[in-house]
Design a protein around this motif. Structure first.
Motif, PDB file in Angstrom:
ATOM      1  N   ILE A   1       0.866  -1.178   0.000  1.00  0.00           N
ATOM      2  CA  ILE A   1       0.000   0.000   0.000  1.00  0.00           C
ATOM      3  C   ILE A   1       0.901   1.225   0.000  1.00  0.00           C
ATOM      4  O   ILE A   1       1.567   1.522   0.991  1.00  0.00           O
ATOM      5  CB  ILE A   1      -0.920   0.003   1.241  1.00  0.00           C
ATOM      6  CG1 ILE A   1      -1.709  -1.318   1.347  1.00  0.00           C
ATOM      7  CG2 ILE A   1      -1.852   1.205   1.209  1.00  0.00           C
ATOM      8  CD1 ILE A   1      -2.592  -1.610   0.158  1.00  0.00           C
ATOM      9  N   GLU A   2       0.936   1.939  -1.127  1.00  0.00           N
ATOM     10  CA  GLU A   2       1.898   3.032  -1.254  1.00  0.00           C
ATOM     11  C   GLU A   2       1.365   4.244  -2.000  1.00  0.00           C
ATOM     12  O   GLU A   2       2.146   5.085  -2.472  1.00  0.00           O
ATOM     13  CB  GLU A   2       3.194   2.534  -1.903  1.00  0.00           C
ATOM     14  CG  GLU A   2       3.023   1.734  -3.160  1.00  0.00           C
ATOM     15  CD  GLU A   2       4.339   1.146  -3.671  1.00  0.00           C
ATOM     16  OE1 GLU A   2       5.411   1.676  -3.327  1.00  0.00           O
ATOM     17  OE2 GLU A   2       4.288   0.154  -4.405  1.00  0.00           O
ATOM     18  N   THR A   3       0.039   4.337  -2.087  1.00  0.00           N
ATOM     19  CA  THR A   3      -0.583   5.523  -2.678  1.00  0.00           C
ATOM     20  C   THR A   3      -1.780   5.926  -1.841  1.00  0.00           C
ATOM     21  O   THR A   3      -2.300   5.142  -1.036  1.00  0.00           O
ATOM     22  CB  THR A   3      -1.058   5.256  -4.113  1.00  0.00           C
ATOM     23  OG1 THR A   3      -2.128   4.297  -4.077  1.00  0.00           O
ATOM     24  CG2 THR A   3       0.067   4.739  -4.999  1.00  0.00           C
ATOM     25  N   ALA A   4      -2.243   7.164  -2.074  1.00  0.00           N
ATOM     26  CA  ALA A   4      -3.433   7.637  -1.362  1.00  0.00           C
ATOM     27  C   ALA A   4      -4.635   6.750  -1.680  1.00  0.00           C
ATOM     28  O   ALA A   4      -5.410   6.388  -0.784  1.00  0.00           O
ATOM     29  CB  ALA A   4      -3.714   9.089  -1.738  1.00  0.00           C
ATOM     30  N   LEU A   5      -4.795   6.384  -2.952  1.00  0.00           N
ATOM     31  CA  LEU A   5      -5.922   5.522  -3.330  1.00  0.00           C
ATOM     32  C   LEU A   5      -5.803   4.160  -2.671  1.00  0.00           C
ATOM     33  O   LEU A   5      -6.799   3.586  -2.211  1.00  0.00           O
ATOM     34  CB  LEU A   5      -5.976   5.374  -4.851  1.00  0.00           C
ATOM     35  CG  LEU A   5      -7.091   4.475  -5.397  1.00  0.00           C
ATOM     36  CD1 LEU A   5      -8.457   4.961  -4.939  1.00  0.00           C
ATOM     37  CD2 LEU A   5      -7.021   4.411  -6.929  1.00  0.00           C
ATOM     38  N   GLY A   6      -4.592   3.609  -2.617  1.00  0.00           N
ATOM     39  CA  GLY A   6      -4.415   2.317  -1.963  1.00  0.00           C
ATOM     40  C   GLY A   6      -4.803   2.365  -0.494  1.00  0.00           C
ATOM     41  O   GLY A   6      -5.433   1.433   0.024  1.00  0.00           O
TER      42      GLY A   6
ATOM     43  N   PHE B   1       4.311   6.517  -0.787  1.00  0.00           N
ATOM     44  CA  PHE B   1       3.137   7.102  -0.159  1.00  0.00           C
ATOM     45  C   PHE B   1       3.358   8.585   0.120  1.00  0.00           C
ATOM     46  O   PHE B   1       2.472   9.413  -0.130  1.00  0.00           O
ATOM     47  CB  PHE B   1       2.783   6.379   1.149  1.00  0.00           C
ATOM     48  CG  PHE B   1       1.577   6.979   1.821  1.00  0.00           C
ATOM     49  CD1 PHE B   1       0.304   6.660   1.383  1.00  0.00           C
ATOM     50  CD2 PHE B   1       1.718   7.878   2.868  1.00  0.00           C
ATOM     51  CE1 PHE B   1      -0.816   7.242   1.983  1.00  0.00           C
ATOM     52  CE2 PHE B   1       0.618   8.453   3.473  1.00  0.00           C
ATOM     53  CZ  PHE B   1      -0.656   8.130   3.023  1.00  0.00           C
ATOM     54  N   ALA B   2       4.527   8.926   0.635  1.00  0.00           N
ATOM     55  CA  ALA B   2       4.833  10.332   0.897  1.00  0.00           C
ATOM     56  C   ALA B   2       4.736  11.139  -0.397  1.00  0.00           C
ATOM     57  O   ALA B   2       4.185  12.252  -0.419  1.00  0.00           O
ATOM     58  CB  ALA B   2       6.216  10.467   1.521  1.00  0.00           C
ATOM     59  N   GLY B   3       5.264  10.593  -1.481  1.00  0.00           N
ATOM     60  CA  GLY B   3       5.165  11.275  -2.759  1.00  0.00           C
ATOM     61  C   GLY B   3       3.733  11.380  -3.249  1.00  0.00           C
ATOM     62  O   GLY B   3       3.333  12.388  -3.841  1.00  0.00           O
ATOM     63  N   SER B   4       2.931  10.338  -2.980  1.00  0.00           N
ATOM     64  CA  SER B   4       1.549  10.307  -3.427  1.00  0.00           C
ATOM     65  C   SER B   4       0.726  11.435  -2.821  1.00  0.00           C
ATOM     66  O   SER B   4      -0.167  11.985  -3.474  1.00  0.00           O
ATOM     67  CB  SER B   4       0.914   8.949  -3.075  1.00  0.00           C
ATOM     68  OG  SER B   4      -0.475   8.939  -3.315  1.00  0.00           O
ATOM     69  N   ILE B   5       1.010  11.776  -1.574  1.00  0.00           N
ATOM     70  CA  ILE B   5       0.223  12.826  -0.914  1.00  0.00           C
ATOM     71  C   ILE B   5       0.898  14.198  -1.014  1.00  0.00           C
ATOM     72  O   ILE B   5       0.370  15.188  -0.492  1.00  0.00           O
ATOM     73  CB  ILE B   5      -0.049  12.488   0.559  1.00  0.00           C
ATOM     74  CG1 ILE B   5       1.258  12.399   1.358  1.00  0.00           C
ATOM     75  CG2 ILE B   5      -0.856  11.194   0.672  1.00  0.00           C
ATOM     76  CD1 ILE B   5       1.038  12.224   2.862  1.00  0.00           C
TER      77      ILE B   5
END
Length: 328
Positions: free
Chosen positions: A145-150, A174-178
């Protein structure tokens, strides 16, 4: 849908030889044979051979060949061995499943950037179709799980297929995703802090933890559906204090383990997940005291000046069960 309803409709989980011990999960690029051999000899509980982000596009085919060879040729001992495949929406995954899904020594596939239930379900079905050639039990799935959607979909992703047995938090992506301004993988941005004005007119800056929410959400989901929870790595692999401290945070929260990106992180990370002799002794006293209390018809008892009830017993029993399986 409630957790109880979901568990009622979910198919039984694949049989397991014993609870997997995954305190330290060492990531290694599959195309770097020397590093893969080192990982096989290491003290890590688990290793995942990476076909995704750690491999340049031009070397993807070579990496898959190397992963298959390593799984056939190397002595992995009692380690859990996984492969992180490429994304579900890309052109490489089907070929990777066809090659990897039949290998007996492989324990699981890690799906990166897990976001959509249909993709996880499709992967599970593909593994059922190719897995008949395996002499071992069903190949497990682990979701990264490494994205906002995930993250907002994590509860449905956890139920997408009966082979899903673990959730990993991908801290860097994840940090990059947000849009976080993080300079260190797994660390909070320097500017993420609470500034308050004190009574004396001075100001106090309190650092905040960027990952407190995603870690807790993933952990709660994993516990609700009986899955392992694995925290992402500490990118500062040369910094033992950060490595140990961030691992201790995950262990204290209740995670089962943490990814590491260098063998030098294994010992400090493993130690953070190992309760001390005093903690194990206290756990035994808790279990024994409650057993004695039950014979007297009591639902709570005092141990070392602390009130103990069944919630404490469950925590103590989990710690002792891991010790019994050689995890501690």
């Amino acid at each position: 849908m409630s957790a109880a309803d979901a568990n009622a409709t979910r198919s039984p989980s694949p049989p397991s030889r014993a609870p997997r011990v995954t305190r330290t999960v060492l990531a290694v690029p599959a195309h770097r044979r020397r590093l893969v051999e080192s990982a096989a000899r290491s003290a890590a509980d688990a290793v995942f051979l990476d076909l995704e982000d750690a491999v340049p596009e031009a070397e993807k085919a070579q990496a898959l060949d190397a992963a298959c060879a390593a799984l056939r040729e190397l002595d992995w001992g009692g380690k859990t061995v996984s492969v992180r495949v490429n994304a579900a929406d890309g052109p490489l995954l089907n070929g990777e499943i066809a090659r990897l899904g039949t290998l007996d020594r492989l324990d699981s596939l890690i799906l990166p950037k897990a976001e959509r239930v249909a993709e996880v379900a499709r992967l599970g079905q593909a593994l059922r179709e190719v897995g008949r050639a395996r002499n071992r039990g069903p190949l497990e799935l682990e979701l990264l799980i490494e994205t906002a959607l995930g993250l907002v979909s994590v509860e449905t992703l956890a139920q997408a297929d009966e082979r899903v047995r673990a959730l990993h938090l991908g801290v860097g992506d994840f940090a990059g995703s947000i849009g976080a301004r993080s300079a260190e993988i797994g660390g909070s941005p320097a500017g993420y802090r609470q500034t308050t004005c004190e009574a004396d007119g001075g100001y106090l800056d309190t650092p905040l933890d960027l990952f407190a929410y995603p870690m807790m959400r993933l952990l709660v989901c994993a516990r609700a559906f009986g899955l392992r929870a694995i925290d992402g790595p500490c990118g500062a692999y040369r910094d033992e204090r950060l490595t140990r401290g961030w691992a201790a945070r995950a262990a204290a929260m209740g995670f089962d383990g943490k990814q590491v990106i260098h063998p030098s992180q294994i010992e400090a990370t493993r130690d953070a997940f190992m309760p001390s002799a005093d903690e194990l002794a206290f756990a035994r006293r808790v279990v024994n005291a409650m057993r004695d209390a039950q014979t007297e018809g009591k639902g709570a008892v005092s141990v070392d000046g602390k009130m103990i009830d069944y919630a404490n017993v469950r925590m103590a029993e989990r710690m002792l069960a891991l010790a019994a399986h050689g995890a501690l």
